[in-house]
Design a protein around this motif. Structure first.
Motif, short mmCIF file in Angstrom:
data_model
loop_
_atom_site.label_atom_id
_atom_site.label_comp_id
_atom_site.label_asym_id
_atom_site.label_seq_id
_atom_site.Cartn_x
_atom_site.Cartn_y
_atom_site.Cartn_z
N GLU A 127 0.85 -1.19 0.00
CA GLU A 127 0.00 0.00 0.00
C GLU A 127 0.89 1.25 0.00
O GLU A 127 2.07 1.17 0.32
CB GLU A 127 -0.91 0.00 1.23
N ALA A 144 -5.22 5.85 0.52
CA ALA A 144 -6.39 5.25 -0.14
C ALA A 144 -6.95 4.13 0.73
O ALA A 144 -6.29 3.12 0.94
CB ALA A 144 -6.01 4.72 -1.51
N ASP A 146 -9.76 2.42 0.11
CA ASP A 146 -10.13 1.38 -0.85
C ASP A 146 -10.13 2.05 -2.22
O ASP A 146 -9.61 3.16 -2.35
CB ASP A 146 -11.49 0.75 -0.51
N GLU A 147 -10.70 1.38 -3.21
CA GLU A 147 -10.56 1.94 -4.55
C GLU A 147 -11.34 3.24 -4.74
O GLU A 147 -11.10 3.96 -5.68
CB GLU A 147 -10.93 0.92 -5.63
N LEU A 148 -12.23 3.56 -3.80
CA LEU A 148 -13.01 4.79 -3.95
C LEU A 148 -12.74 5.83 -2.87
O LEU A 148 -12.83 7.01 -3.11
CB LEU A 148 -14.51 4.46 -3.95
N ARG A 149 -12.44 5.37 -1.65
CA ARG A 149 -12.34 6.31 -0.55
C ARG A 149 -10.88 6.63 -0.21
O ARG A 149 -10.05 5.74 -0.15
CB ARG A 149 -13.05 5.75 0.69
N THR A 150 -10.63 7.92 -0.03
CA THR A 150 -9.29 8.36 0.35
C THR A 150 -9.36 9.15 1.65
O THR A 150 -10.18 10.05 1.81
CB THR A 150 -8.69 9.26 -0.76
N THR A 166 -14.87 10.50 -0.98
CA THR A 166 -15.31 9.37 -1.79
C THR A 166 -15.39 9.81 -3.24
O THR A 166 -16.08 10.78 -3.56
CB THR A 166 -16.68 8.86 -1.31
N VAL A 169 -18.15 7.49 -8.98
CA VAL A 169 -17.95 6.46 -9.99
C VAL A 169 -18.91 6.69 -11.13
O VAL A 169 -20.10 6.89 -10.91
CB VAL A 169 -18.17 5.06 -9.40
N LYS A 230 -13.35 6.15 -12.62
CA LYS A 230 -13.09 7.04 -11.49
C LYS A 230 -12.19 8.15 -12.00
O LYS A 230 -11.14 7.87 -12.57
CB LYS A 230 -12.41 6.25 -10.37
N MET A 235 -11.62 2.09 -14.05
CA MET A 235 -11.19 1.45 -12.82
C MET A 235 -11.29 -0.07 -13.01
O MET A 235 -10.37 -0.80 -12.72
CB MET A 235 -12.12 1.91 -11.72
N ARG A 236 -12.43 -0.51 -13.50
CA ARG A 236 -12.63 -1.94 -13.76
C ARG A 236 -13.92 -2.17 -14.52
O ARG A 236 -14.68 -1.24 -14.75
CB ARG A 236 -12.65 -2.73 -12.45
#
Ligand SMILES: [Zn+2]
Length: 459
Positions: A127, A144, A146-150, A166, A169, A230, A235-236
């Motif tokens: 990380e 970070a 997770d993939e959305l929240r910093t 957040t 997306v 994002k 992102m995926r």
């Protein structure tokens, strides 16, 4: 929470204030220049944005102060550089602060904020933490979650402030089409689908197409799916919204639906279920050790006795799955059958599972179970010579052979949900039609094969 910062606190504080000052003065600067051009000799009202009154007399003085402020802004960098620290195996926040020359009271103060900052106690190797420091003081930290929240932490005077941002997306619709030339996975990948998406597509049509046996060269597929973005970057991949598979000339179409209970399932564009109400075998790994036979000699009792079910040999402890959505109607002992579970599927269908070594813990009469959910484990309770599952399938009170009986479809979408589904399904059918047309065009030209093309952005 207050901290005692003694001698070292002055410098960063001053620089923080200076940034604010420069910003303010630049604003005044623009106002000053504008007012000088338009009305050199008149007073600008006090209500104007400038905190000081501008006129020709003090304009020169202003120029000077603006100049010095601008010079200052060039001489003093606005902020120290961000440092990206990559977390090594076994490293904690205190190790990282140590190696960055930040004293322990910095990370302690930070963790005392609680909330999301506590996530910093569970750092994992690989990380990244971004920090900005001045001297031995932390100014800002970004992590970070997770993939959305910093998580963003910054120093405000002598305190830390934490805020979790957040990212938004964006869901974009995309589609992929392909023709089978070698294998489902190869041609799926060639069309731009990930292995997971190919697997999902195979699952969606798995009740109608046996992808191991029925797949032919020239079979075609089209998939309408979501891509998650994002900050403008992909992102995926998201969910499959609709799909089409043409197997040996027969076309199957599927549209995703999220039921009122939140359950996701795929239906034909008309709302018919794509899956069967029952899976054929309640075990993943098994072999039939004794078939359905109404004139069988019983292995232990040595008498002619109908075998009203199918025996599946499997290792003791193998999970047994409910073959369909059901209500549990019996859990307990039944003579020679040992530990038995009976499931009621609607008013017509019933399934029975015998010789279990154990029930799923907490399983009780009246409970609802979903298709595929584990209800117990293979064993040899009751009259049995080896671990196996005795499985019975009843329709309208009569036993039938579960291996050969025609399985009904699961329930279609009904009522008010159907109207809603038909609306979204219409758009999906249009998207599949478009994909078809595009594919026909591609096939008319010499370049054959898959293609992934973005469609319109969807809200
Ligand atoms: Zn049996």
């Amino acid at each position: 929470m207050k901290f005692d910062y003694s001698s070292a606190e002055q410098a960063p504080r001053r620089s923080a204030h200076r940034i604010v000052l420069i910003t303010a003065l630049c604003g005044v600067g623009v106002a000053a220049l504008m007012s000088r051009e338009t009305s050199a000799n008149r007073h600008v009202p006090d209500s104007a944005t400038a905190p000081m009154v501008l006129d020709a007399d003090n304009a020169a003085q202003y120029d000077e102060s603006i100049q010095s402020a601008l010079a200052d802004s060039i001489a003093v960098p606005q902020a120290s550089e961000w440092i990206t620290v990559s977390v090594k195996s076994g490293e904690s926040l205190s190790n990282i602060f140590d190696s960055q020359g930040l004293p322990p009271d910095e990370w302690m103060a930070l963790l005392k904020l609680g909330g999301d900052t506590l996530e910093l106690k569970r750092l994992k190797a690989g990380e990244e933490i971004k920090i900005r420091k001045e001297g031995d003081q932390l100014q800002e930290l970004s992590y970070a979650l997770d993939e959305l929240r910093t998580l963003n932490v910054r120093r405000v005077d002598d305190q830390f402030e934490a805020v979790t941002l957040t990212a938004e997306v964006e869901h974009r619709q995309a589609r992929a089409t392909g023709t089978i030339t070698s294998s489902l996975f190869n041609d799926g990948n060639k069309a731009g689908l990930t292995d997971r998406m190919v697997m999902e597509m195979a699952e969606i049509f798995g009740y109608d197409v046996d992808f191991a046996l029925d797949l032919r060269q020239g079979d075609r597929f089209a998939v309408v799916y979501e891509e998650l973005y994002k900050n403008g970057k992909r992102m995926r991949f998201g969910d499959i919204l609709a799909a089409e598979f043409v197997n040996q000339g027969k076309t199957y179409r599927a549209v995703r639906n999220v039921g009122a209970d939140g359950r996701v399932a795929y239906y034909t564009p008309e709302g018919q279920s794509l899956r069967k109400a029952f899976i054929r075998t309640p075990l993943d790994v098994c072999r039939i050790s004794s078939p359905f036979d109404l004139h069988r000699r019983h292995p232990i009792l040595n008498t002619i006795r109908a075998h009203k079910g199918v025996d599946y040999a499997a290792a003791s402890g193998t999970p047994i799955k409910a073959v369909g959505d059901a209500k549990v109607s019996f859990v307990g002992l039944k003579n020679g059958f040992g530990r038995v579970v009976v499931l009621q599927h609607g008013s017509q269908y019933e399934t029975l599972y015998a010789h279990m070594s154990a029930f799923r813990s907490g399983l009780s009469v009246g409970q609802r179970v979903a298709q595929g959910q584990v209800i117990g484990y293979v064993g040899m309770s009751g009259l049995a010579t080896a671990p196996h599952l005795h499985f019975e399938f009843h329709i309208g009170g009569n036993v039938v052979n579960p291996v050969t009986v025609a399985m009904p479809r699961a329930n279609p979408i009904s009522g008010s949900e159907l109207a809603k589904f038909k609306l979204s399904s219409k758009a999906m059918v249009a998207a599949l039609d478009q994909a078809d047309a595009r594919q026909q065009n591609a096939m008319a030209t010499p370049a054959l094969g898959g293609s992934a093309a973005p469609v319109t952005a969807a809200p």
